[in-house]
Enzyme design. Structure first.
Site, mmCIF file in Angstrom:
data_model
loop_
_atom_site.group_PDB
_atom_site.id
_atom_site.type_symbol
_atom_site.label_atom_id
_atom_site.label_comp_id
_atom_site.label_asym_id
_atom_site.label_seq_id
_atom_site.Cartn_x
_atom_site.Cartn_y
_atom_site.Cartn_z
ATOM 1 N N ALA A 1 0.869 -1.176 0.000
ATOM 2 C CA ALA A 1 0.000 0.000 0.000
ATOM 3 C C ALA A 1 0.905 1.224 0.000
ATOM 4 C CB ALA A 1 -0.863 -0.006 1.252
ATOM 5 N N GLY B 1 0.537 -5.123 0.658
ATOM 6 C CA GLY B 1 -0.655 -5.187 -0.189
ATOM 7 C C GLY B 1 -0.371 -5.800 -1.550
ATOM 8 N N GLU C 1 -0.557 -9.394 -0.937
ATOM 9 C CA GLU C 1 -1.975 -9.719 -0.729
ATOM 10 C C GLU C 1 -2.734 -9.728 -2.062
ATOM 11 O OE1 GLU C 1 -2.139 -6.625 2.281
ATOM 12 O OE2 GLU C 1 -3.011 -8.086 3.658
ATOM 13 N N GLU D 1 4.296 -5.184 7.183
ATOM 14 C CA GLU D 1 3.459 -4.217 7.900
ATOM 15 C C GLU D 1 3.856 -4.060 9.361
ATOM 16 O OE1 GLU D 1 2.328 -6.624 5.914
ATOM 17 O OE2 GLU D 1 0.810 -5.817 4.554
HETATM 18 N N1 COA Z 1 4.579 3.289 -0.371
HETATM 19 C C1 COA Z 1 4.988 4.472 -0.834
HETATM 20 N N2 COA Z 1 6.163 4.669 -1.429
HETATM 21 C C2 COA Z 1 6.979 3.604 -1.542
HETATM 22 C C3 COA Z 1 6.620 2.327 -1.088
HETATM 23 C C4 COA Z 1 5.357 2.198 -0.460
HETATM 24 N N3 COA Z 1 4.910 1.017 -0.021
HETATM 25 N N4 COA Z 1 7.647 1.484 -1.325
HETATM 26 C C5 COA Z 1 8.595 2.207 -1.946
HETATM 27 N N5 COA Z 1 8.200 3.491 -2.077
HETATM 28 C C6 COA Z 1 8.922 4.587 -2.701
HETATM 29 C C7 COA Z 1 10.060 5.100 -1.824
HETATM 30 O O1 COA Z 1 9.574 5.990 -0.829
HETATM 31 C C8 COA Z 1 10.927 5.763 -2.850
HETATM 32 O O2 COA Z 1 10.342 6.980 -3.189
HETATM 33 P P1 COA Z 1 11.257 8.338 -3.295
HETATM 34 O O3 COA Z 1 12.263 8.019 -4.380
HETATM 35 O O4 COA Z 1 10.273 9.393 -3.694
HETATM 36 O O5 COA Z 1 11.875 8.522 -1.951
HETATM 37 C C9 COA Z 1 10.786 4.848 -4.058
HETATM 38 O O6 COA Z 1 9.572 4.133 -3.869
HETATM 39 C C10 COA Z 1 11.906 3.836 -4.197
HETATM 40 O O7 COA Z 1 11.988 3.107 -2.994
HETATM 41 P P2 COA Z 1 13.350 2.948 -2.142
HETATM 42 O O8 COA Z 1 12.962 2.668 -0.726
HETATM 43 O O9 COA Z 1 14.242 4.100 -2.382
HETATM 44 O O10 COA Z 1 13.972 1.644 -2.827
HETATM 45 P P3 COA Z 1 14.971 0.591 -2.163
HETATM 46 O O11 COA Z 1 15.432 -0.271 -3.267
HETATM 47 O O12 COA Z 1 15.955 1.285 -1.308
HETATM 48 O O13 COA Z 1 14.046 -0.283 -1.158
HETATM 49 C C11 COA Z 1 12.071 -1.535 -0.538
HETATM 50 C C12 COA Z 1 13.016 -1.081 -1.687
HETATM 51 C C13 COA Z 1 10.913 -2.277 -1.180
HETATM 52 C C14 COA Z 1 12.837 -2.448 0.425
HETATM 53 C C15 COA Z 1 11.582 -0.293 0.236
HETATM 54 O O14 COA Z 1 11.102 0.665 -0.703
HETATM 55 C C16 COA Z 1 10.488 -0.573 1.203
HETATM 56 O O15 COA Z 1 10.747 -1.101 2.288
HETATM 57 N N6 COA Z 1 9.224 -0.210 0.868
HETATM 58 C C17 COA Z 1 8.098 -0.344 1.738
HETATM 59 C C18 COA Z 1 7.594 -1.746 1.770
HETATM 60 C C19 COA Z 1 6.450 -1.895 2.751
HETATM 61 O O16 COA Z 1 6.589 -1.683 3.937
HETATM 62 N N7 COA Z 1 5.270 -2.279 2.232
HETATM 63 C C20 COA Z 1 4.101 -2.493 3.014
HETATM 64 C C21 COA Z 1 3.282 -1.265 3.078
HETATM 65 S S1 COA Z 1 1.835 -1.506 4.100
#
Ligand code: COA
Length: 258
Positions: free
Chosen positions: A65, A109, A112, A132
């Site tokens: 999400a 999500g 999911e 989460e």
């Molecule tokens: N929601 C909103 N934005 C997200 C996102 C999410 N779930 N996952 C990634 N992004 C965005 C980042 O904020 C970043 O945006 P920015 O460039 O404007 O700062 C962009 O996507 C790239 O992500 P980044 O974190 O820089 O990539 P990474 O390769 O370092 O890490 C992940 C990848 C997937 C490990 C990391 O993005 C992450 O942990 N995301 C969240 C996952 C999560 O918790 N999902 C469950 C949500 S309920």
């Protein structure tokens, strides 16, 4: 025209690509609304036999999400955002098969959504998780219910309580994905699978999916009875007559979808 989802056609297969690669295809309200709208159109489009869902870019299927939308939200705001119909449930009960083509991060999500699809095919580079817990929340798109059904309670507990990510090979080993292929073969292998399914009778596919989905909610005796009723219902279709006749005449069946 949808702004966050690309819609492509390959024969009888519709490919829906969530197109927010700069945000790793995170699911925001607009994506969910547009997905529902597109699926509503496809539901009544007889030229589509199978739907494939994927994410744009090399890196991510769906990274969950959109976390930006959670900041400052009250329970009432969140309840409104989670109002029915929900894209997860629409996919699970969609009358045509839906395949998740998992090209990268498949988190929260996103995982999911993949679990709401009927079949999951992943690139070797894909990574899976329900992170989460690290945000002080729990899965809210069916993760606590669908994950244990796919992988068993123990693995679901481990993934949801730790928030850890696992590689595609392990996801396959525990039953979270059905097929894993090299990244460069993902699209071709997915289309091969989708086209094979799309060549069957759409009516019979719908009935088969209905019977299989019932297994998730019915006790075994009720499920077996329901299957018998659906099996007998097949005997009212032109496609059952055609399928049996084609076999006996040693020729391919020509499905009518009725
Ligand atoms: N929601 C909103 N934005 C997200 C996102 C999410 N779930 N996952 C990634 N992004 C965005 C980042 O904020 C970043 O945006 P920015 O460039 O404007 O700062 C962009 O996507 C790239 O992500 P980044 O974190 O820089 O990539 P990474 O390769 O370092 O890490 C992940 C990848 C997937 C490990 C990391 O993005 C992450 O942990 N995301 C969240 C996952 C999560 O918790 N999902 C469950 C949500 S309920």
């Amino acid at each position: 025209m949808p702004e966050t989802i690309l819609v492509e056609r390959e024969g009888r297969v519709a490919i829906l690509t969530i197109n927010r690669p700069d945000k790793l295809n995170a699911l925001n309200q607009q994506v969910r609304d547009e997905m529902l709208e597109i699926l509503a159109g496809i539901e009544h489009d007889d030229s589509v036999g199978v739907v494939v869902i994927t994410g744009a870019g090399e890196k991510s299927f769906i990274a969950g999400a959109d976390i930006g939308e959670f900041a400052g939200r009250t329970p009432f705001d969140q309840r409104h955002a989670m109002r029915s119909p929900r894209v997860f449930d629409i996919m699970a009960s969609f009358p045509k098969p839906v395949i998740a083509m998992i090209n990268g991060f498949c988190l929260g999500g996103g995982c999911e959504l993949a679990m709401s699809c009927d079949i999951r095919i992943a690139s070797e580079k894909a990574r899976f998780g329900q992170p989460e817990i690290n945000l002080g929340i729990i899965p809210g798109g069916g993760g606590t219910q669908r994950l244990p059904r796919l992988v068993g309670t123990g693995h679901a507990m481990r993934l949801i309580l730790t928030g850890d990510m696992i590689q595609a090979a392990e996801a396959k080993e525990i039953g979270l994905v059905e097929i894993v292929v090299p990244a460069e073969e993902l699209r071709a292998k997915t289309l091969e699978l989708a086209n094979k399914i799309a060549s069957k009778s759409p009516l019979t596919l719908k009935i088969a999916k209905e019977a299989l989905r019932a297994s998730e909610r019915l006790p075994i005796e009720d499920g077996i009875t329901y299957e018998r009723d659906l099996f007998c219902l097949c005997f009212s279709s032109a496609d059952k007559e055609e399928g049996v006749k084609a076999f006996l005449e040693k020729r391919p069946a020509e499905w009518k979808g009725r």
